[in-house]
Every structure is written in C-alpha cells, then in structure tokens.
Scaffold this motif. Structure first.
Motif, PDB file in Angstrom:
ATOM      1  N   LEU A 126       0.809  -1.211   0.000  1.00  0.00           N
ATOM      2  CA  LEU A 126       0.000   0.000   0.000  1.00  0.00           C
ATOM      3  C   LEU A 126       0.849   1.270   0.000  1.00  0.00           C
ATOM      4  O   LEU A 126       0.549   2.237  -0.707  1.00  0.00           O
ATOM      5  CB  LEU A 126      -0.937  -0.001   1.208  1.00  0.00           C
ATOM      6  N   ARG A 127       1.914   1.278   0.802  1.00  0.00           N
ATOM      7  CA  ARG A 127       2.763   2.461   0.899  1.00  0.00           C
ATOM      8  C   ARG A 127       3.953   2.428  -0.055  1.00  0.00           C
ATOM      9  O   ARG A 127       4.807   3.298  -0.035  1.00  0.00           O
ATOM     10  CB  ARG A 127       3.262   2.625   2.346  1.00  0.00           C
ATOM     11  N   ARG A 128       4.018   1.408  -0.886  1.00  0.00           N
ATOM     12  CA  ARG A 128       5.061   1.265  -1.916  1.00  0.00           C
ATOM     13  C   ARG A 128       6.467   1.310  -1.309  1.00  0.00           C
ATOM     14  O   ARG A 128       7.391   1.915  -1.859  1.00  0.00           O
ATOM     15  CB  ARG A 128       4.910   2.358  -2.980  1.00  0.00           C
ATOM     16  N   ILE A 129       6.641   0.671  -0.156  1.00  0.00           N
ATOM     17  CA  ILE A 129       7.895   0.788   0.583  1.00  0.00           C
ATOM     18  C   ILE A 129       9.063   0.173  -0.182  1.00  0.00           C
ATOM     19  O   ILE A 129      10.139   0.788  -0.291  1.00  0.00           O
ATOM     20  CB  ILE A 129       7.750   0.155   1.976  1.00  0.00           C
ATOM     21  N   SER A 130       8.888  -1.025  -0.735  1.00  0.00           N
ATOM     22  CA  SER A 130       9.985  -1.660  -1.458  1.00  0.00           C
ATOM     23  C   SER A 130      10.364  -0.869  -2.705  1.00  0.00           C
ATOM     24  O   SER A 130      11.549  -0.669  -2.993  1.00  0.00           O
ATOM     25  CB  SER A 130       9.606  -3.094  -1.843  1.00  0.00           C
ATOM     26  N   ALA A 131       9.357  -0.424  -3.444  1.00  0.00           N
ATOM     27  CA  ALA A 131       9.627   0.352  -4.654  1.00  0.00           C
ATOM     28  C   ALA A 131      10.262   1.696  -4.312  1.00  0.00           C
ATOM     29  O   ALA A 131      11.175   2.163  -5.005  1.00  0.00           O
ATOM     30  CB  ALA A 131       8.334   0.565  -5.438  1.00  0.00           C
ATOM     31  N   ALA A 132       9.806   2.321  -3.237  1.00  0.00           N
ATOM     32  CA  ALA A 132      10.392   3.602  -2.818  1.00  0.00           C
ATOM     33  C   ALA A 132      11.837   3.420  -2.361  1.00  0.00           C
ATOM     34  O   ALA A 132      12.694   4.290  -2.605  1.00  0.00           O
ATOM     35  CB  ALA A 132       9.560   4.220  -1.695  1.00  0.00           C
ATOM     36  N   ASP A 133      12.126   2.309  -1.731  1.00  0.00           N
ATOM     37  CA  ASP A 133      13.495   2.002  -1.329  1.00  0.00           C
ATOM     38  C   ASP A 133      14.402   1.909  -2.551  1.00  0.00           C
ATOM     39  O   ASP A 133      15.506   2.471  -2.575  1.00  0.00           O
ATOM     40  CB  ASP A 133      13.511   0.687  -0.541  1.00  0.00           C
ATOM     41  N   ARG A 134      13.935   1.204  -3.572  1.00  0.00           N
ATOM     42  CA  ARG A 134      14.726   1.105  -4.805  1.00  0.00           C
ATOM     43  C   ARG A 134      14.896   2.465  -5.468  1.00  0.00           C
ATOM     44  O   ARG A 134      15.956   2.777  -6.027  1.00  0.00           O
ATOM     45  CB  ARG A 134      14.061   0.121  -5.773  1.00  0.00           C
ATOM     46  N   TYR A 135      13.869   3.300  -5.409  1.00  0.00           N
ATOM     47  CA  TYR A 135      13.899   4.654  -5.985  1.00  0.00           C
ATOM     48  C   TYR A 135      14.997   5.487  -5.328  1.00  0.00           C
ATOM     49  O   TYR A 135      15.778   6.155  -6.003  1.00  0.00           O
ATOM     50  CB  TYR A 135      12.521   5.275  -5.763  1.00  0.00           C
TER      51      TYR A 135
END
Length: 336
Positions: A126-135
């Motif tokens: 929901l909070r896109r944590i994994s994708a935001a980490d990669r970003y």
C-alpha cells in the motif's frame, strides 16, 4: 526398540541449522537425508534395511518430499511423521490414518510471525515501501523528486480467507489500524464478531484487500481465481501467506498487468522456488521467499516442539500438536 546407545532412530528429511541438528542428535540417532548425498529412494531403502529401522520422520512443510503411499511403502516401519509447518498439504492424511501413522504439525508456533509478516507485506504494498526504497537507492529522489503517492492501511475493508489461528491474529492486528474485517471460512466461526461471507466472490466484492490464510486442499486450490480478482477490483490488493496454490497465479499476473487490481504481497508461489518473471518486474508487487514463518524466536520454538512431539511418540503419549483427528466414519480430517 531403541538403537545402540539407547537412541531412537529418526529420519531427518529437512534442512536444519546447526543448533537444531545438535539438539536432535543429542536425543535421537539421526539419519540425515541431506548429509547422505543419496537419492531419496535409495536413502529410504537404506533406512528401511537398517537393523533398527526408523519409527519417525521429520519432514519440511511445503517441500518437495511428499508423504504419500509410495513414501510410506518405502519405509514401512514409520509410525510417526512430524512436519515443520502448520500446513499438511504435502502429507496424505487419509493414507497415514489408514496405516496407523500419526502426524504432528507445528500447531500455533508460527501463527504470530506469519500474522506479522502479512501485515508487513500489506503495508509494503500500500505504501510502496519496497519500490520507494529502490527509488532512493538508484539516486532518483534528487533527479526526479518525490516518489508517487501510496495508500493508507487505516480504515481499509479487509477480507480474510480462512479465520483460523493465523487469520484470527491477522484480524486482531488489522483492528488496531481501524480496518473493517470480513471473512470467509468453511462455516461461521463461533465467537467471531466479523461479518461472514459464505462465498469468496462476495467477500472480494466487499473488500479493498484480500488476505489468503487458508489451508491448501482440493476445495481451496485456486480459491482466488479470475472471477474473485474481478470482484476485488482495480483498487484491490491481494496478500498471500498461505500456499501458492491457493491463488491462480496466471490469473493474478494478468490482473496485475492489465491494471484490474492494484497490487499484491506474496510470500508463496505455485512452483517454488521458481517465481514468474512477470512478477519480478512489477513495482506494485512485494515478494518474499516463503519466509513468513521464519524468525529466530519461531525457529527455536519449533525445535522444542519437534523434539517434544518425537519424545511423546516414542513414549507412547499423545502428540502435542496432532494434525489428524478421527471421526466416527473411520476417516480423518484436518482439525478446524
């Protein structure tokens, strides 16, 4: 009969860490499949030919080794199987019952850890944590600015498929976030205050999130299919911490690719350890390696439980966490 030195022989058909292996060897004569280097059938044949053949076996839950009639034929001395997970889909319970082989599961040892993991996956999606980490790691924050918005967990309508030990703990955790809980099970649960749905399609249509937390059997294989995903809708999220076969993986991939659901958090897959390449490239999907059950604390607790079940069996006492229960018609069913 105990072997030389008074230690009872046990087949070890799962990989264990050094601590667990040492604990087992201190109490039993361990015949370790993975240390033998032999093919499974050759290993079982050698064990069966042992002057003091094994009476019990430890098997990994959800692994490649299946305890079926062929397995039991290979080691006819077995009287007990201890599986290292709550799921028993890799064990032919009816055949074990017919042969008088008792089966022990992991009970509720893993339930809190799996419930925690389910919530972690849901928040991460929901909070896109994994994708935001990669970003951030790729240095894109400075060059492209703020990452895209996620969605909050608080207030979501969550449908849980399977309100057993794990499902109930997931529901309690979600209540702390102010979520509305619905559920589907074989029958309404006594004492459950959540709304019951007799079919999964209706549950999906009423929910923002579907959490899969049921056993895998003929009735629940692909219980989340294309129709259920359609009912969940384009803003919906699927979290699966049960078994890969509970979800029609091909249908899930299509729904994600076509934007018919918003995302997924998956700890299990249909052909583990192989994960479809399509899922690996999706930023709205969070993947873990069937690890929801594994924490330092749960591993220690499982080792103690495995040994206690083995000791109970060899002492002629009831198992602590039996996976079978007898019914009046002479067959066995999963405990509810």
């Amino acid at each position: 009969m105990a072997s030389a030195g008074g230690k009872r022989p046990v087949l070890l058909l799962r990989r264990t860490n050094d601590l667990v292996a040492a604990e087992l060897r201190a109490r039993f004569r361990v015949l370790n499949f993975y240390e033998s280097g032999a093919p499974l059938l050759s290993f079982l044949a050698a064990a069966a030919a042992d002057p003091d053949p094994p009476r019990a076996a430890l098997v990994v839950a959800g692994g490649a080794i299946r305890v079926d009639s062929a397995f039991l034929d290979a080691v006819p001395s077995l009287g007990c199987v201890v599986t290292t997970g709550a799921g028993v889909d890799h064990i032919d319970l009816a055949e074990c019952a017919r042969r008088g082989v008792v089966v022990a599961g992991a009970g509720n040892t893993f339930s809190p850890d799996v419930a925690d993991h389910a919530i972690g996956l849901l928040i991460a999606v929901l909070r896109r944590i994994s994708a935001a980490d990669r970003y951030v790691r790729r240095g894109l924050w400075a060059s492209r600015g703020e990452y895209q918005l996620g969605s909050k967990l608080s207030g979501k309508r969550v449908g849980i498929i399977g309100l057993g030990s794990i499902g109930s703990l997931i529901a309690k955790r979600l209540q702390a976030f102010g979520c509305t809980i619905f559920y589907h099970s074989r029958r309404p649960k006594d004492g459950a205050s959540y709304r019951f749905f007799p079919d999964v399609g209706g549950l999906a249509a009423a929910s923002d999130v579907l959490v899969v937390s049921c056993a895998l059997n003929d009735e629940t294989r692909h219980i989340v299919d294309n129709g259920v995903l359609e009912a969940l809708g384009k803003d919906g999220v699927v979290v699966n911490i049960a078994r890969g076969g509970n979800v029609d993986e091909a249908a899930l991939i299509r729904a994600l690719e076509e934007g018919r659901i918003a995302g997924a958090g998956l700890d299990v897959f249909e052909k583990e350890p192989d994960v479809p390449a399509e899922l690996l490239s999706m930023d709205n999907v969070v993947l873990t390696a069937h690890e929801a059950v594994f924490t330092t604390e749960s591993t220690c607790g499982l080792a103690d439980l495995m040994i206690a079940n083995l000791e109970a069996f060899f002492s002629g006492e009831p198992l602590l966490t039996p996976a079978l229960s007898q019914v009046k018609h002479g067959y066995y069913k999963r405990d509810p």
